[in-house]
Motif scaffolding. Structure first.
Motif, PDB file in Angstrom:
ATOM      1  N   ARG A 150     -20.792   2.514  72.879  1.00  0.00           N
ATOM      2  CA  ARG A 150     -21.768   3.423  73.471  1.00  0.00           C
ATOM      3  C   ARG A 150     -21.260   4.863  73.481  1.00  0.00           C
ATOM      4  O   ARG A 150     -22.015   5.800  73.219  1.00  0.00           O
ATOM      5  CB  ARG A 150     -22.095   2.964  74.893  1.00  0.00           C
ATOM      6  CG  ARG A 150     -22.985   1.736  74.920  1.00  0.00           C
ATOM      7  CD  ARG A 150     -23.185   1.228  76.331  1.00  0.00           C
ATOM      8  NE  ARG A 150     -24.189   0.169  76.370  1.00  0.00           N
ATOM      9  CZ  ARG A 150     -24.434  -0.569  77.453  1.00  0.00           C
ATOM     10  NH1 ARG A 150     -23.754  -0.355  78.567  1.00  0.00           N
ATOM     11  NH2 ARG A 150     -25.361  -1.498  77.408  1.00  0.00           N
ATOM     12  N   ILE A 194     -19.560  -0.054  85.885  1.00  0.00           N
ATOM     13  CA  ILE A 194     -20.471   1.069  85.590  1.00  0.00           C
ATOM     14  C   ILE A 194     -21.219   0.868  84.273  1.00  0.00           C
ATOM     15  O   ILE A 194     -22.446   0.884  84.237  1.00  0.00           O
ATOM     16  CB  ILE A 194     -19.692   2.417  85.518  1.00  0.00           C
ATOM     17  CG1 ILE A 194     -18.896   2.649  86.815  1.00  0.00           C
ATOM     18  CG2 ILE A 194     -20.652   3.568  85.243  1.00  0.00           C
ATOM     19  CD1 ILE A 194     -19.725   2.968  88.031  1.00  0.00           C
ATOM     20  N   CYS A 195     -20.483   0.639  83.215  1.00  0.00           N
ATOM     21  CA  CYS A 195     -21.124   0.518  81.900  1.00  0.00           C
ATOM     22  C   CYS A 195     -21.522  -0.938  81.674  1.00  0.00           C
ATOM     23  O   CYS A 195     -21.044  -1.599  80.765  1.00  0.00           O
ATOM     24  CB  CYS A 195     -20.176   1.014  80.809  1.00  0.00           C
ATOM     25  SG  CYS A 195     -21.022   1.245  79.239  1.00  0.00           S
ATOM     26  N   CYS A 202     -25.458   5.047  84.046  1.00  0.00           N
ATOM     27  CA  CYS A 202     -25.087   6.325  83.429  1.00  0.00           C
ATOM     28  C   CYS A 202     -25.117   7.516  84.405  1.00  0.00           C
ATOM     29  O   CYS A 202     -24.215   8.357  84.344  1.00  0.00           O
ATOM     30  CB  CYS A 202     -25.977   6.606  82.224  1.00  0.00           C
ATOM     31  SG  CYS A 202     -25.899   5.299  80.990  1.00  0.00           S
ATOM     32  N   CYS A 205     -21.848   7.785  85.999  1.00  0.00           N
ATOM     33  CA  CYS A 205     -20.696   7.494  85.137  1.00  0.00           C
ATOM     34  C   CYS A 205     -19.837   8.746  84.919  1.00  0.00           C
ATOM     35  O   CYS A 205     -20.375   9.808  84.585  1.00  0.00           O
ATOM     36  CB  CYS A 205     -21.179   6.957  83.798  1.00  0.00           C
ATOM     37  SG  CYS A 205     -19.795   6.617  82.666  1.00  0.00           S
ATOM     38  N   LEU A 208     -20.347  10.407  81.363  1.00  0.00           N
ATOM     39  CA  LEU A 208     -21.688  10.755  80.880  1.00  0.00           C
ATOM     40  C   LEU A 208     -21.679  11.953  79.923  1.00  0.00           C
ATOM     41  O   LEU A 208     -22.315  11.924  78.873  1.00  0.00           O
ATOM     42  CB  LEU A 208     -22.621  11.017  82.074  1.00  0.00           C
ATOM     43  CG  LEU A 208     -24.044  11.429  81.717  1.00  0.00           C
ATOM     44  CD1 LEU A 208     -24.722  10.379  80.864  1.00  0.00           C
ATOM     45  CD2 LEU A 208     -24.873  11.678  82.990  1.00  0.00           C
ATOM     46  N   CYS A 211     -20.646  10.911  76.427  1.00  0.00           N
ATOM     47  CA  CYS A 211     -21.157   9.634  75.908  1.00  0.00           C
ATOM     48  C   CYS A 211     -22.462   9.807  75.118  1.00  0.00           C
ATOM     49  O   CYS A 211     -23.458  10.286  75.648  1.00  0.00           O
ATOM     50  CB  CYS A 211     -21.381   8.672  77.075  1.00  0.00           C
ATOM     51  SG  CYS A 211     -22.067   7.104  76.547  1.00  0.00           S
ATOM     52  N   PHE A 213     -24.531   7.458  73.993  1.00  0.00           N
ATOM     53  CA  PHE A 213     -25.595   6.578  74.507  1.00  0.00           C
ATOM     54  C   PHE A 213     -26.166   7.157  75.807  1.00  0.00           C
ATOM     55  O   PHE A 213     -27.378   7.234  76.004  1.00  0.00           O
ATOM     56  CB  PHE A 213     -25.004   5.181  74.743  1.00  0.00           C
ATOM     57  CG  PHE A 213     -25.988   4.148  75.202  1.00  0.00           C
ATOM     58  CD1 PHE A 213     -26.582   3.281  74.292  1.00  0.00           C
ATOM     59  CD2 PHE A 213     -26.301   4.008  76.546  1.00  0.00           C
ATOM     60  CE1 PHE A 213     -27.476   2.304  74.716  1.00  0.00           C
ATOM     61  CE2 PHE A 213     -27.193   3.041  76.983  1.00  0.00           C
ATOM     62  CZ  PHE A 213     -27.788   2.190  76.062  1.00  0.00           C
ATOM     63  N   GLY A 214     -25.266   7.562  76.707  1.00  0.00           N
ATOM     64  CA  GLY A 214     -25.697   8.110  78.004  1.00  0.00           C
ATOM     65  C   GLY A 214     -26.511   9.373  77.837  1.00  0.00           C
ATOM     66  O   GLY A 214     -27.530   9.576  78.509  1.00  0.00           O
TER      67      GLY A 214
END
Ligand code: SF4
Length: 227
Positions: A150, A194-195, A202, A205, A208, A211, A213-214
């Protein structure tokens, strides 16, 4: 593929987060290779948070390879009841105990040799290396694979996951730290708390901002709010 600098940055963020948010497990205090090995065999296919007390009871019951090797099979099966897969675990543990009696230093071996021990796969070998010996390795479970994928948008075929050369390469980059134990616990804890697979958290997180994906998820929900 992330750069060294990106991996280093993520590890720094994770370590900072973990200082105040890491999970506490009694076995994280231990650097005894036999304890670490037992814990890893018991943790396989088990939830760490709900098995901590049962794992402690088991380890206290069999604190040495000699104690474990002397346990009758029926007793071992009984003690392993809380963890499931009793027969397989009992067989691995009995073989492991016997081998360690014959080769007391076997748990100090390098990763490749550790993997040859009964019940010790790639994950447990890395865990023994990192948590017992402080080696610079990364323990890679499905949660860790998910976090790496991710974070950096890594494309890994479903069938490969932990065996993927790409994931292993990122794991090696992540392991380049003077705090391998803490860095691994941080990664494991983020993956577990968290993930999460289904509903990644997210917004809270610590990764973030780094990331892929986030960031995509945040952009999509922003767009949805505007409509
Ligand atoms: Fe996982 Fe979301 Fe954190 Fe990215 S921002 S690591 S997807 S929880």
């Amino acid at each position: 593929m992330p750069s060294d600098a990106e991996v280093h940055h993520v590890r720094r963020l994770l370590l900072r987060w973990w200082k105040h948010n890491g999970r506490e497990f009694w076995w994280r205090e231990s650097r005894d290779p036999f304890t670490v090995a037992l814990v890893e065999v018991l943790l396989k296919q088990t939830r760490a948070s709900s098995s901590a007390a049962a794992i402690r009871a088991f380890v206290e019951c069999y604190p040495t390879p000699a104690a474990l090797a002397a346990a009758p099979e029926s007793e071992l099966l009984d003690e392993l009841r809380p963890f499931g897969f009793q027969r397989q675990r009992a067989s691995h543990l009995a073989q492991l105990a016997k081998q360690l009696q014959a080769e007391p230093d076997a748990l100090s071996a390098r990763n490749q040799e550790l993997r040859q021990l009964p019940g010790i796969g790639a994950y447990a070998a890395a865990a023994i290396g990192v948590f017992a010996h402080g080696r610079r390795e990364t323990v890679i479970d499905v949660n860790v694979v998910r976090v790496f994928r991710r974070l950096w948008g890594l494309s890994v075929p479903r069938g490969e996951l932990r065996k993927s050369a790409l994931i292993r390469e990122v794991g090696e980059m992540y392991a380049g730290t003077t705090k391998p134990r803490e860095a691994n616990w941080a990664l494991l804890d983020l993956g577990a708390e968290i993930c999460k697979e289904r509903q990644p958290r997210c917004p809270i997180c610590p990764l973030l901002s780094s990331c892929q994906f986030g960031q995509r998820l945040a952009a999509t929900s922003k767009l949805a709010r505007k409509r």
